[in-house]
Design a protein around this motif. Sequence first.
Motif, mmCIF file in Angstrom:
data_model
loop_
_atom_site.group_PDB
_atom_site.id
_atom_site.type_symbol
_atom_site.label_atom_id
_atom_site.label_comp_id
_atom_site.label_asym_id
_atom_site.label_seq_id
_atom_site.Cartn_x
_atom_site.Cartn_y
_atom_site.Cartn_z
ATOM 1 N N LEU A 1 0.046 11.285 -5.150
ATOM 2 C CA LEU A 1 -0.773 12.052 -4.394
ATOM 3 C C LEU A 1 -0.308 13.470 -4.161
ATOM 4 C CD1 LEU A 1 -2.720 9.383 -2.233
ATOM 5 C CD2 LEU A 1 -2.924 10.039 -4.596
ATOM 6 N N GLU A 2 -1.123 14.581 -4.295
ATOM 7 C CA GLU A 2 -0.852 15.791 -4.065
ATOM 8 C C GLU A 2 -1.989 16.473 -3.611
ATOM 9 O OE1 GLU A 2 1.152 19.959 -6.302
ATOM 10 O OE2 GLU A 2 1.086 18.008 -7.263
ATOM 11 N N SER A 3 -1.785 17.157 -2.513
ATOM 12 C CA SER A 3 -3.122 18.010 -1.878
ATOM 13 C C SER A 3 -3.121 19.177 -2.645
ATOM 14 C CB SER A 3 -2.669 18.356 -0.444
ATOM 15 O OG SER A 3 -3.655 19.115 -0.102
ATOM 16 N N ALA A 4 -4.478 19.667 -2.822
ATOM 17 C CA ALA A 4 -4.695 20.875 -3.685
ATOM 18 C C ALA A 4 -5.246 21.946 -2.815
ATOM 19 C CB ALA A 4 -5.641 20.472 -4.809
ATOM 20 N N ALA B 1 -1.917 12.017 5.285
ATOM 21 C CA ALA B 1 -2.066 10.961 6.169
ATOM 22 C C ALA B 1 -3.691 10.918 6.288
ATOM 23 C CB ALA B 1 -1.735 11.632 7.702
ATOM 24 N N LEU B 2 -4.600 11.512 6.275
ATOM 25 C CA LEU B 2 -6.011 11.162 6.261
ATOM 26 C C LEU B 2 -6.525 10.122 5.121
ATOM 27 C CD1 LEU B 2 -8.914 12.061 6.948
ATOM 28 C CD2 LEU B 2 -8.737 13.801 5.577
ATOM 29 N N ILE B 3 -6.088 10.449 3.854
ATOM 30 C CA ILE B 3 -6.263 9.597 2.691
ATOM 31 C C ILE B 3 -5.775 8.384 2.928
ATOM 32 C CG2 ILE B 3 -6.108 9.256 0.214
ATOM 33 C CD1 ILE B 3 -5.853 12.422 0.203
ATOM 34 N N VAL B 4 -4.441 7.898 3.213
ATOM 35 C CA VAL B 4 -3.907 6.803 3.527
ATOM 36 C C VAL B 4 -4.602 5.850 4.540
ATOM 37 C CG1 VAL B 4 -1.806 5.769 4.365
ATOM 38 C CG2 VAL B 4 -1.714 7.563 2.819
ATOM 39 N N ARG B 5 -4.875 6.660 5.942
ATOM 40 C CA ARG B 5 -5.725 5.875 6.916
ATOM 41 C C ARG B 5 -7.007 5.663 6.399
ATOM 42 N NH1 ARG B 5 -4.384 6.459 12.101
ATOM 43 N NH2 ARG B 5 -5.897 4.804 12.341
ATOM 44 N N ALA B 6 -7.733 6.497 5.642
ATOM 45 C CA ALA B 6 -9.200 6.033 5.290
ATOM 46 C C ALA B 6 -9.174 4.980 4.225
ATOM 47 C CB ALA B 6 -9.812 7.471 4.501
ATOM 48 N N ALA C 1 -10.324 10.911 14.419
ATOM 49 C CA ALA C 1 -10.522 12.251 14.985
ATOM 50 C C ALA C 1 -9.532 13.123 14.933
ATOM 51 C CB ALA C 1 -11.131 11.948 16.395
ATOM 52 N N THR C 2 -8.420 12.811 15.608
ATOM 53 C CA THR C 2 -7.269 13.379 15.574
ATOM 54 C C THR C 2 -6.873 14.226 14.576
ATOM 55 O OG1 THR C 2 -6.618 12.306 17.739
ATOM 56 C CG2 THR C 2 -4.981 13.688 16.582
ATOM 57 N N LEU C 3 -6.787 13.282 13.535
ATOM 58 C CA LEU C 3 -6.248 13.855 12.069
ATOM 59 C C LEU C 3 -7.156 15.216 11.628
ATOM 60 C CD1 LEU C 3 -4.996 10.966 9.873
ATOM 61 C CD2 LEU C 3 -3.680 13.037 10.528
ATOM 62 N N LEU C 4 -8.718 14.880 11.748
ATOM 63 C CA LEU C 4 -9.637 15.650 11.242
ATOM 64 C C LEU C 4 -9.519 16.907 12.058
ATOM 65 C CD1 LEU C 4 -12.654 12.947 10.103
ATOM 66 C CD2 LEU C 4 -11.116 14.745 8.586
ATOM 67 N N GLU C 5 -9.662 16.828 13.427
ATOM 68 C CA GLU C 5 -9.487 17.984 14.213
ATOM 69 C C GLU C 5 -8.452 19.144 13.984
ATOM 70 O OE1 GLU C 5 -9.904 16.163 18.119
ATOM 71 O OE2 GLU C 5 -11.891 15.515 17.912
ATOM 72 N N ALA C 6 -7.011 18.380 13.673
ATOM 73 C CA ALA C 6 -6.069 19.112 13.292
ATOM 74 C C ALA C 6 -6.110 19.852 11.910
ATOM 75 C CB ALA C 6 -4.842 18.125 13.385
ATOM 76 N N LEU C 7 -6.850 19.210 11.047
ATOM 77 C CA LEU C 7 -6.901 19.561 9.698
ATOM 78 C C LEU C 7 -8.085 20.719 9.882
ATOM 79 C CD1 LEU C 7 -6.385 19.450 6.770
ATOM 80 C CD2 LEU C 7 -7.990 17.859 6.631
ATOM 81 N N LEU D 1 1.038 -1.241 0.055
ATOM 82 C CA LEU D 1 -0.096 -0.063 -0.045
ATOM 83 C C LEU D 1 0.832 1.231 0.015
ATOM 84 C CD1 LEU D 1 -2.868 1.382 0.231
ATOM 85 C CD2 LEU D 1 -2.703 1.295 2.687
ATOM 86 N N SER D 2 1.803 1.366 0.997
ATOM 87 C CA SER D 2 2.799 2.548 1.106
ATOM 88 C C SER D 2 3.551 2.523 -0.372
ATOM 89 C CB SER D 2 3.762 2.310 1.984
ATOM 90 O OG SER D 2 3.157 2.237 3.209
ATOM 91 N N ALA D 3 3.996 1.565 -0.911
ATOM 92 C CA ALA D 3 4.942 1.861 -2.368
ATOM 93 C C ALA D 3 4.107 2.085 -3.384
ATOM 94 C CB ALA D 3 5.318 0.304 -2.556
ATOM 95 N N THR D 4 2.747 1.657 -3.270
ATOM 96 C CA THR D 4 1.855 1.950 -4.431
ATOM 97 C C THR D 4 1.397 3.536 -4.385
ATOM 98 O OG1 THR D 4 0.965 -0.249 -4.525
ATOM 99 C CG2 THR D 4 -0.239 1.337 -5.711
ATOM 100 N N LEU D 5 1.025 3.930 -3.090
ATOM 101 C CA LEU D 5 0.561 5.226 -2.966
ATOM 102 C C LEU D 5 1.792 6.184 -3.278
ATOM 103 C CD1 LEU D 5 -1.441 5.219 0.331
ATOM 104 C CD2 LEU D 5 -2.242 5.600 -1.976
#
Length: 300
Positions: A13-16, A174-179, A147-153, A4-8
Amino acid sequence: MDLLSATLRELRLESAGYRWLELGRAARVAFDRAGLRGVHHVARGHCELVQADGTVQPLTAGDLVIFPRGDAHLLRSPEAGTGPVVSSFDLAMRTPGNRLRAGGPGTEAVVVCGAFLVGEADHPAWRGLPRTIHLPGVDGRPPDWLATLLEALAAEVFDGGPGSDLVMARLSDALIVRALRHYGHTDDRPGWLSGLRDPYVAPALEAIHADPGRAWTVAGLASTAGLSRAAFAARFTRQVGEPVMRYVLTLRMQRAKALLRDGHTTVAAVAGRLGYRSDVAFAAAFKRETGSSPGAYRRS
């Protein structure tokens, strides 16, 4: 490194960017910018998600929705009717800062809206993802692991400072990978993530990705998986959503595109790395799959 990490990493991926969107009464906001993959976290209140086929899905505080394929969709306040639709992109362009507002008085919902880009959208792993990933909240909050990721975002979007773009980009990754990881463990629909958790299909996927240029056969991959040829072929197609040799070919073409964009790798070298006996055989396969010769693809 796990697959999963290697493929991602391969997918690039790039945040916009992310925005804080308040939906007032009768708000209807369209997300249809080509190439952008939407991410929505309902921070407060209730709203509705309307997909391109007309499907309406209620969303409430704590919910997270991701659109891996970039499908067009609409967020609206409850009972918004058929009033005017505002483009999310246009709204963001004409509003300074990260706080956006649409609709009439009051606030029906607050949504943290973001988007990301995928550099390798034709990668077979990405094509094997569902059109929509919905992770529901629990009692008005995101699941504990999220929750922690979303609250920080949300905090960075609402009240960020210098460097916020970089912080939001890292949180988004991090959010996308965890999801994706959570979805892969909890959803039973066919697709690449389903194949990753299958004890027989996963070893074959790992072998293919480690060396896509090897002279793979269904029988050879079945041996890697520990199944008979027929059982493996059926299981791979059922779990991943496409036949195994079709997957091998698609991955080779994706790797070929990446190598061709590197001006230091010749067409002959690309052909050799991907298991073709000659650059002529590779060029024929590449044009058959992409509609373009390797040289024309590189020039474009």
